[in-house]
Each structure stands twice: as C-alpha cells, then as structure tokens.
Design an enzyme around this catalytic site. Structure first.
Site, PDB file in Angstrom:
ATOM      1  N   LYS A 244       0.835  -1.207   0.000  1.00  0.00           N
ATOM      2  CA  LYS A 244       0.000   0.000   0.000  1.00  0.00           C
ATOM      3  C   LYS A 244       0.862   1.247   0.000  1.00  0.00           C
ATOM      4  CE  LYS A 244      -2.521   1.159   3.633  1.00  0.00           C
ATOM      5  NZ  LYS A 244      -2.100   2.546   3.955  1.00  0.00           N
ATOM      6  N   HIS A 248       4.061   4.146  -5.791  1.00  0.00           N
ATOM      7  CA  HIS A 248       4.085   5.542  -6.246  1.00  0.00           C
ATOM      8  C   HIS A 248       5.335   6.298  -5.769  1.00  0.00           C
ATOM      9  CE1 HIS A 248       2.030   7.774  -2.605  1.00  0.00           C
ATOM     10  NE2 HIS A 248       2.948   6.928  -2.205  1.00  0.00           N
TER      11      HIS A 248
END
Length: 341
Positions: A244, A248
């Site tokens: 999680k 990015h």
C-alpha cells in the site's frame, strides 16, 4: 506575439486558487497550536485559546475566523469557537487524524512545491535540491520528523482500510505478507477480518523495531515481522502479498525491480495487491485526486502516480499478470490485483 484576452472572472478564479494556499497556512497553524485538542472538551473563547497557546489574541482570531469561514471549526457570538467534524480531523492521536499529514506537507515537503520549475527544467527532485538529501535519508537523519511522517500515513490510511476490507476477500489466503508494512495497521485490519490467516509485516529494521511492539495481543500468535529491503528480496512462499502506497514512491525501473523480487518470492498462483492511486486512462481534462497527489511525488520523490496502463506495463515487465482493478470508494486508492501464473 498575439495574446488572448483575460476574462476578469478567471483572474478571480486564480485568486481562489491562491486562497487555498493561504487557508492551508491557517490549517498548519491550527495543527501546530493543537487548537482541535483544546476545543474537544467544548467551545472556547479566543482569549482562552490565545492564553493556552501563548499566542496574540488578535492574530489568532484572524486565523480562526478564516478557518471557520471555510467550515473548519465554528465561530459563534463573542469570538467563541467550537469543534465540528471538519476541525476534528486535526486532533492529536485520534484514528483518522489528518494532523500529522498536514504537518508533513506543510513543513519538510512544502518548499518543494514552490520549486517545481526545478523539477520540470532539470528533471531532478526539488526536495533533494532543497534539503541536500533524499526523502528517506532525511527521515533517517531526523527520526522524530520521520515518525510524524509515519503517523501521517497511518492517519490517511483510516479512510481507506474500510474500503479495502469491504471490497476484497482476504479469508482464502493463509499466509499474507505486507511489503513496506510500516507500523502494521493494514495487516492488523486484514487479520482481524481473516481469522484463519497469518501475516508478516516486512520493512526496514529501523521501522520494524517499533512495529514489533505494536502488534495487538489478540494477533501475536498470527502476526510476525521480517526485516530487509524490497530492493533485495521479500519473504518467500506467501499466498498473498500486499503493498500500500509503495509503488508511487519509485520510478518505473525501481518498481520493476521491486515487483521482480515479489515474483521471485511468490509461488505459482499467488496474488499481489498493489494498493495505490490509479489515474483513469480516460481522464483527459477531468479532475482526479491522483493528479494532485502526483505533484507530491514530483516535488519529493523519484516516483509518480500512474494510470492503469502504466501499472499494467510495469506489472508485465516484472513477469506478473494483471488480473483486475478494484475500486474502494476513494480516488486516493484502488486495488490493482495481479498474479504469478
């Protein structure tokens, strides 16, 4: 050079954009002065708030008036302020708080947003240009600031964990590894909803030394920790791997390396969940939270927020197979499910 005429209403819209910056400065002040905590027990006058925070009453009132005008706190007669649901998100050490994330964004991250031209023209990272080191090195050098950053990530996770649990069935998986699992909040939530499963929180040693003490009593028999770098290897042999807000942070090449390490650790048929923001491929000229989160990446890290097509590309290059995209009720996160075939 011919130029387009400026319409006055769009000049005003630019002022509205700048107003967001000015308001965020007020939010930072309220967070630093613990205003929400002071109002939790009931309405307080501005004179009380000023005395408790060792502030100038007139200046503090101006900040509080601006915040209340935006719906953050409520002002009543006699310069009295009360906590509302919006302002409650700035309380200290309350599940779902945004306070730590506000302080992260408005302190060490903030100068980078004023230096995006450096990123655009040099192709380099403003945070490193300003602070002289990368984000992770900065947090290792200043662990107290790093701890606040970690709490900020946990606070922002609250709005997502419910959506993750409601939209994905973890019960079929007997062994689950959370890669870059931090303080373990996600794996704790998963295990509480999958009573026959066991879990491993995998992260670097400086993180795990605190994580091990945060495992709830009811999960100590089913939850353990492992240390290492996901750039080298991850724990082997699990049925399910989760990540999680990891992908990015890193460039495509770095992500492919992480994903290849996952592939090498996964038995055939094992699943990997990439839980990240996903920019729709058809979002031309449409607002999306991930497009703004991407500016955080541009200012601070080598990574970026990705479209689904971009996720598919790095997944396939790592040898994994994309299965499906699962929405969880917020633009800030979706589940990209993939599998080792």
């Amino acid at each position: 050079m011919e130029k387009q005429a400026v319409k006055p209403e769009f000049t005003f819209k630019m002022y509205e954009i700048l107003g967001g910056l000015w308001l965020t400065g007020c939010v930072k002040t309220a967070a630093e002065l613990n205003i929400a905590d002071l109002l939790a027990s009931g309405p307080k006058t501005i004179s009380f708030l000023a005395e408790e925070t060792q502030s100038h009453e007139t200046q503090l009132y101006r900040v509080m008036r601006a915040l209340s005008g935006a719906g953050i706190f409520e002002e009543s007669e006699n310069r009295t302020f009360a906590l509302n649901d919006f302002g409650a998100a700035l309380q200290t050490d309350v599940p779902g708080t945004a306070k730590n994330f506000v302080l992260t964004i408005m302190n060490e991250h903030f100068p980078g947003y004023g230096d995006l031209t450096y990123a655009v023209q040099k192709g380099k990272i403003p945070f490193e240009h300003i602070h002289g080191k990368d984000l992770w090195g900065f947090y290792k050098e200043f662990p107290e600031i790093g701890e606040n950053f970690g709490k900020g990530m946990t606070g922002m996770s609250g709005m997502e964990l419910k959506g993750i649990i409601e939209n994905y069935d973890f019960k079929p998986y007997k062994k689950i590894v959370d890669i870059g699992g931090g303080n373990g909040v996600m794996i704790h939530t998963i295990l509480n909803n999958a009573p026959e499963s066991s879990g491993i929180i995998f992260d670097e040693a400086n993180v795990i030394e605190k994580t091990v003490n945060m495992i709830p009593e009811n999960l100590k028999g089913r939850c353990s920790v492992a240390t290492g770098s996901f750039f080298n290897e991850v724990p082997q042999g699990a049925d399910l791997y989760t990540m999680k807000w990891i992908m990015h942070d890193w460039s495509d090449d770095e992500c492919i390396q992480i994903l290849k390490n996952c592939y090498n650790a996964m038995p055939k048929g094992a699943k990997l969940l990439i839980i990240d923001a996903v920019i729709p491929d058809d979002s031309l000229n449409k607002p999306h939270m991930a497009k703004l989160l991407d500016i955080v990446m541009l200012a601070c890290l080598t990574g970026k927020e990705r479209t689904l097509s971009e996720f598919k590309m790095i997944i396939e290059k790592a040898g994994l197979q994309y299965k499906q995209l699962i929405h969880i009720g917020t633009e800030a996160k979706s589940i990209v499910e993939c599998e080792k075939i």
